[in-house]
Design a protein around this motif. Structure first.
Motif, short mmCIF file in Angstrom:
data_model
loop_
_atom_site.label_atom_id
_atom_site.label_comp_id
_atom_site.label_asym_id
_atom_site.label_seq_id
_atom_site.Cartn_x
_atom_site.Cartn_y
_atom_site.Cartn_z
N UNK A 519 26.27 -71.32 9.24
CA UNK A 519 26.88 -70.84 10.49
C UNK A 519 26.08 -69.75 11.20
N UNK A 520 24.86 -69.48 10.74
CA UNK A 520 24.00 -68.49 11.39
C UNK A 520 22.62 -69.10 11.60
N UNK A 543 7.58 -63.26 3.80
CA UNK A 543 8.54 -63.91 4.69
C UNK A 543 8.99 -62.91 5.74
N UNK A 544 9.02 -63.36 7.01
CA UNK A 544 9.61 -62.53 8.06
C UNK A 544 10.60 -63.39 8.83
N UNK A 545 11.65 -62.75 9.35
CA UNK A 545 12.70 -63.50 10.03
C UNK A 545 13.54 -62.56 10.88
N UNK A 546 14.38 -63.16 11.74
CA UNK A 546 15.43 -62.40 12.41
C UNK A 546 16.63 -63.31 12.63
N UNK A 547 17.81 -62.69 12.83
CA UNK A 547 19.03 -63.47 13.00
C UNK A 547 20.12 -62.57 13.61
N UNK A 548 21.11 -63.19 14.25
CA UNK A 548 21.12 -64.56 14.74
C UNK A 548 20.10 -64.72 15.88
N UNK A 575 16.91 -64.19 3.08
CA UNK A 575 18.11 -64.92 3.45
C UNK A 575 19.36 -64.21 2.94
N UNK A 576 19.32 -63.76 1.70
CA UNK A 576 20.46 -63.06 1.11
C UNK A 576 20.75 -61.74 1.82
N UNK A 577 19.70 -60.99 2.13
CA UNK A 577 19.88 -59.70 2.81
C UNK A 577 20.51 -59.91 4.19
N UNK A 578 19.99 -60.89 4.93
CA UNK A 578 20.53 -61.14 6.28
C UNK A 578 21.98 -61.59 6.22
N UNK A 579 22.29 -62.47 5.28
CA UNK A 579 23.67 -62.94 5.16
C UNK A 579 24.62 -61.81 4.77
N UNK A 580 24.20 -60.99 3.82
CA UNK A 580 25.04 -59.87 3.41
C UNK A 580 25.32 -58.93 4.57
#
Length: 627
Positions: A519-520, A543-548, A575-580
């Protein structure tokens, strides 16, 4: 006869009177030891150490506070101890320590108070305070040391310690005195003058035995200590705790930023230590262990370590090329596999596909177009130098090659190799694009920090700008909060091409097994940074990322050393850090992401076999050398 005796008696009285006057003059005027003692019999100055400023997280959760401790002071000339053994047992010290501390105190002054035993804890003082009366010449001076609500953030918070002679000599303010505590690393050092407050002094009347008899002049001459300013940090305490849990047993770092503000939500480094180890009486013993640990516990990899940029840097190459107009976002460029090693197949690529597939040969061509624009069509060496100067300037606008200015000491610059660098390495006009082409895919000489890569993710999330990353968002003093202000730093001339970059990163995330979050929508780029070792250890997982994607709340970089491909260890952790952060919990599914990271077994069978093969090969070579 009588007259002579009268003169003798009168002369004797006069002589005795003169002797007394001379002795009195010597004691009261010439003898400084006596004068100091006499003055001390009237008033005794007691330093009032201020409460150091507290440190809170972004949600006003307390992180660092002050714990009471007591320095046991001594006036050597007043000391009376009937039983030295009893005294040593009371304080929990050896007799040799007692003798050495008394020797030091006497060398300082026999009549002035000095520290006999530092930092007696509140609990220890409670056990001895009712018995100290038996030992004249001793009194306590209350102070504080740092206390911590959680065993995290050691490298970021830093620690305090007694000021050194060298630091005193360099102190131009004249404020500090021997025995003062100061911030030595981290936020404690960065914000020392705000946190430290201002010391005070109280004057106490004491009798000849050194026993306090009350305030001197009812405290009219006393000055009150002023507490330090409180810091409101940017950390999310719960998220930081989770990040350090995920990094346990590994070597690496996690940096997470709120791209809209530049506030650092998480800065975690591993391995690390518990902050309480460098607070209190055990500081010296613990510091020795920590400083000598081969895993470099005091080294904050999040902003001090530098690594080859790896494939995450391909996004920068694309952005510079688009900004320079040498490629278009939807332009189809055919690449074969002749230029450089590649996992992506030959074929036609545009920007989004190039990022999605991480095509080395596509970005080899992209950088070639940036560097060789045929400004000097007759000399490829000069033409490459001209193009590299433009490229270097453009790369530095993204925050690479220099400190970002984070509010913590020790930030590394990384390295952006430019014309001057390659002229020194190869000679002027003796290198061309083919000489340096490995930097097109983030390898070679270019070096970056995890903080800089997290900032790159924030730039892409913001579609073309960043706000200086920082660890403190504001200050609190007497109930008034003052927030820091920052400006936007733009990285290029346009923003209309960012959707192509983000589309490629979205596809990349979807194709990374453990990266997607239910869902993100996330945008990400994996990377593998070469470790430079010639043994059987793997390269570093990046790994680098941003969300949403639609409304970015978190930008992140994760580096796990010697863990192989970025799509595994680093991607799963991020992924875990962003979801948390975004959900407040981890949704369980068949991928078992959390268990995978906590277990730390990131290698597949093929990688394990390759490591064993390298070990056997090294053993074989060593055997041949010994024979």
């Amino acid at each position: 006869m009588w007259d002579n005796r009268k003169y003798i008696i009168q002369g004797s009285f006069i002589l005795i009177g003169l002797v007394f006057l001379i002795k009195l003059f010597a004691i009261q005027v010439l003898d400084k030891d006596y004068r100091t003692k006499a003055e001390r019999n009237i008033i005794q100055p007691i330093v009032q150490y201020p409460f150091r400023g507290l440190i809170y997280d972004r949600n006003n959760e307390l992180i660092v506070y002050n714990e009471p401790v007591y320095d046991l002071m001594v006036v050597p000339k007043d000391v009376t101890i009937a039983d030295t053994t009893e005294f040593c047992e009371l304080l929990g010290i050896e007799k040799e320590v007692f003798l050495e501390n008394m020797k030091t105190a006497k060398a300082y002054s026999r009549v002035k108070p000095s520290v006999f035993l530092k930092k007696i804890s509140h609990e220890e003082y409670g056990q001895i305070q009712d018995l100290l009366y038996k030992f004249s010449g001793f009194f306590v001076n209350p102070r504080t040391v740092r206390g911590y609500t959680s065993p995290i953030l050691a490298n970021e918070l830093g620690y305090t310690g007694e000021i050194s002679r060298r630091q005193l000599d360099r102190d131009t303010s004249g404020y500090y005195r021997s025995g003062d505590n100061i911030g030595i690393t981290g936020l404690e050092e960065q914000y020392e003058r705000l946190l430290s407050g201002k010391r005070g002094v109280s004057y106490k009347q004491v009798n000849v035995r050194g026993i306090e008899k009350g305030s001197f002049k009812d405290g009219a001459l006393d000055t009150v200590s002023v507490p330090g300013t409180n810091l409101i940090s940017t950390f999310d305490l719960e998220l930081q705790t989770y990040a350090e849990k995920l990094l346990a047993g590994k070597t690496g770092s996690i940096v997470a930023i709120d791209p809209s503000t530049g506030e650092i939500l998480v800065m975690a480094t591993a391995p690390t230590y518990e902050p309480k180890m460098l607070s209190g009486r055990e500081f010296g013993k613990n510091y020795g262990k920590i400083a000598l640990d081969s895993s470099k516990l005091l080294f904050n990899r999040a902003h001090m370590a530098t690594y080859p940029a790896g494939s995450v840097f391909k996004t920068v190459q694309a952005l510079i090329a688009l900004d320079e107009g040498v490629i278009k976002a939807d332009e189809q460029i055919f690449v074969n596999l002749n230029g450089i090693g590649d996992h992506a197949p030959a074929g036609y690529y545009d920007v989004a596909k190039g990022i999605e597939k991480s095509s080395n040969n596509y970005f080899l061509e992209v950088m070639r177009r940036i560097v060789n624009q045929r400004v000097n069509p007759t000399n490829t060496f000069i033409d490459t130098s001209i193009g590299m100067a433009k490229w270097e300037e453009a790369v530095k606008k993204f925050g690479f090659g220099a400190p970002l200015g984070i509010d913590i000491p020790g930030e590394s610059s990384g390295l952006v190799p430019g014309v001057a660098y390659y002229d020194r390495l190869y000679g002027q006009n003796r290198w061309a694009y083919s000489t340096i082409q490995s930097i097109s895919i983030g390898q070679g000489e270019i070096l970056v920090t995890p903080l800089q890569v997290a900032n790159l993710a924030a730039i892409i999330a913001n579609r073309g700008y960043y706000i200086q990353p920082h660890l403190v968002k504001g200050f609190e003093k007497d109930g008034t909060v003052t927030l820091k202000e920052f400006e936007k730093n733009y990285t290029g001339k346009g923003t209309d091409y960012y959707p192509a970059i983000i589309e490629g990163m979205k596809r990349s995330a979807q194709g990374t097994f453990r990266a997607p979050i239910k869902d993100i929508t996330i945008a990400s780029k994996t990377g593998t940074a070469e470790n430079g070792a010639k043994d059987e250890t793997l390269d570093h997982s990046v790994f680098m990322a941003f969300a949403p994607v639609e409304n970015p709340k978190i930008a992140i970089s994760v580096y796990i050393e010697n863990a192989g491909w970025g799509g595994r260890a680093a991607a799963t952790t991020a992924s875990l850090i962003m979801e948390m952060y975004l959900k407040g919990y981890i949704e369980k599914d068949w991928r078992n992401r959390e268990e995978y990271v906590l277990k730390g077994d990131f290698l597949d069978e093929e990688q394990k076999k390759e490591i064993e093969r390298k070990k056997l090969e090294r053993a074989r070579k060593n055997a041949l050398l010994q024979n």
